[in-house]
Design an enzyme around this catalytic site. Structure first.
Site, short mmCIF file in Angstrom:
data_model
loop_
_atom_site.label_atom_id
_atom_site.label_comp_id
_atom_site.label_asym_id
_atom_site.label_seq_id
_atom_site.Cartn_x
_atom_site.Cartn_y
_atom_site.Cartn_z
N HIS A 101 0.87 -1.18 0.00
CA HIS A 101 0.00 0.00 0.00
C HIS A 101 0.91 1.23 0.00
O HIS A 101 1.11 1.86 1.03
CB HIS A 101 -0.92 0.00 1.22
CG HIS A 101 -2.23 -0.66 0.94
ND1 HIS A 101 -3.12 -0.20 -0.01
CD2 HIS A 101 -2.80 -1.77 1.48
CE1 HIS A 101 -4.19 -0.98 -0.05
NE2 HIS A 101 -4.02 -1.95 0.83
N ASP A 106 -4.90 2.08 1.76
CA ASP A 106 -5.26 1.46 3.05
C ASP A 106 -5.86 2.52 3.98
O ASP A 106 -6.84 2.27 4.70
CB ASP A 106 -4.06 0.76 3.70
CG ASP A 106 -2.81 1.66 3.77
OD1 ASP A 106 -2.77 2.72 3.07
OD2 ASP A 106 -1.87 1.32 4.51
N TYR A 295 -7.91 7.22 -18.36
CA TYR A 295 -8.74 7.92 -17.38
C TYR A 295 -9.15 9.32 -17.87
O TYR A 295 -8.41 9.98 -18.58
CB TYR A 295 -7.98 8.09 -16.07
CG TYR A 295 -7.73 6.81 -15.31
CD1 TYR A 295 -8.16 5.58 -15.79
CD2 TYR A 295 -7.08 6.83 -14.08
CE1 TYR A 295 -7.93 4.42 -15.08
CE2 TYR A 295 -6.85 5.67 -13.36
CZ TYR A 295 -7.27 4.47 -13.87
OH TYR A 295 -7.05 3.32 -13.16
N GLU A 370 -0.46 8.31 11.13
CA GLU A 370 -1.83 7.82 11.38
C GLU A 370 -2.69 8.81 12.14
O GLU A 370 -3.91 8.64 12.20
CB GLU A 370 -1.77 6.48 12.12
CG GLU A 370 -1.33 5.34 11.21
CD GLU A 370 -1.41 3.99 11.90
OE1 GLU A 370 -1.50 3.96 13.15
OE2 GLU A 370 -1.38 2.97 11.19
#
Ligand SMILES: [Zn+2]
Ligand SMILES: [Zn+2]
Length: 387
Positions: A101, A106, A295, A370
């Protein structure tokens, strides 16, 4: 719910967010192979009592119904990882060798689950329906497209998406009006000539000389469009010929076209088509062009950008809400959603220089602070409640 309550609830689930993110980080999966990730998402949604179904092979969509709701607001997270061998020496290092990741999906998945967890507990206060879109394969085939084809946006009024960014500090958000990411198309060209002895060019048609002219002429497309528009036309690979003393009968080129405006995208494609179909002929050869549609450009809705600015300012302080100066010429398949409905995509800062967290996305040392997770949760909750 006011912003203080939302922030308190989001902060309260910080340890849970960290645990969930580490688990996803340890078991990353490539696009369209996110079976474990899909199963875990379904388990969490079951736990929160949120109705959901699988879509586009490895995607998931869930929904919370608000009381007498007149609107449906969607939040989207991409869930796939990259073919990169992780070099971080951390307890939550990837256990899937060669998969990582490294783009923070994630974190996106975790933030969306955090929003789902909190809102499922505040269901009675909700005046809108909230749709949770967990989309596969952002890095590869563009999982947004099959999700949309299978109806993930049916009845949705607006959509929000975010991407973590290691270019800005944790505690900040970056927004941009209109264009955020470019469109991308794959270019394949074959120039056909006719082989002959290298000493006798008059007996053949030199595909290499034609190609040299063609590449130069292609760059004039970019330099001769309106100077206020932008496009990138890169030829990244070229192969042709057999030996130093043989006139080459074929050259193959591959490249990429990037644009920020759908009109410019079409204009450059038209000009490229004319050039490849005429220039080689004028020199006695032939040109074949194939354009693989990639895209779409990601173009934000200005009113939705205003909402993110205000809400992120309420949570982080307006001085930490930054305007992104330039669009990315890289791609992001969130653009497909924005072709259908109003929405906005913004960046959430996860960098922390003091902790040494600053590697860029798609790098083997990529990581996030985090402590940004609960901020992302709080901002997204404010967002869906403010439309
Ligand atoms: Zn990526
Ligand atoms: Zn990404």
């Amino acid at each position: 719910m006011d912003k203080n309550k939302i922030l308190k609830l989001a902060k309260g689930i910080s340890p849970w967010l960290s645990k969930v993110r580490k688990d996803f980080h340890m078991y990353p999966e490539l696009g369209m192979q996110e079976f474990r990730t899909q199963r875990k998402i379904c388990e969490y949604l079951d736990e929160f009592g949120i109705l959901h179904k699988k879509m586009a092979k490895t995607g998931v969509v869930g929904e919370i119904k608000g009381k007498n709701a007149l609107k449906t607001i969607a939040l989207r997270a991409d869930i796939d990882a990259l073919p990169i061998l992780e070099k971080n020496d951390v307890s939550y290092k990837s256990k899937n060798h060669g998969v990582m990741h490294a783009c923070g999906h994630d974190a996106h998945t975790t933030i969306l689950l955090g929003v789902a967890k909190i809102l499922s507990e505040q269901k009675d206060e909700l005046g809108v329906n909230i749709r949770f879109i967990f989309q596969p394969a952002e890095e590869t085939v563009g999982g947004a497209e099959p999700m949309i084809e299978e109806g993930v946006l049916d009845g949705v009024d607006a959509i929000f998406g975010l991407h973590v960014s290691s270019l800005i500090e944790k505690g900040s958000v970056e927004y941009r009006y209109k264009q955020m990411n470019a469109s991308s198309d794959n270019i394949e060209i074959e120039v056909q000539g006719q082989s002959a002895h290298g000493a006798y060019p008059g007996d053949g048609v030199d595909a290499i000389v034609i190609t040299a002219q063609l590449i130069t002429a292609m760059q004039t497309i970019v330099s001769r469009i309106d100077a206020r528009d932008s496009a990138v036309l890169t030829i990244g690979k070229i192969a042709g010929g057999t030996a130093h003393n043989i006139i080459a009968d074929s050259v193959k080129l591959t490249g990429t076209l990037r644009t920020l405006d759908p009109k410019v995208r079409e204009l450059v494609k038209e000009k490229l088509d004319v050039l490849v179909n005429t220039l080689p002929i004028s020199m006695g050869g032939n040109g074949i062009l194939k354009i693989g549609k990639g895209y779409s450009a990601l173009i934000n809705d200005d009113k939705m950008v205003e909402l993110v600015k205000k809400n992120a300012g309420d949570i982080l302080g307006i001085e930490n809400v930054l305007e992104k100066e330039k669009a990315n010429m890289g791609v992001e398949d969130f653009g497909y959603y924005l072709e259908k409905i109003p929405g906005v995509f913004f960046n959430l800062g996860v960098k922390n220089e003091k902790k040494g967290i600053m590697a860029s996305a798609h790098n083997e040392y990529f990581d996030i602070d985090e402590e940004a997770l609960h901020l992302g949760v709080a901002i997204q909750i404010l967002n869906v409640l403010s439309v």
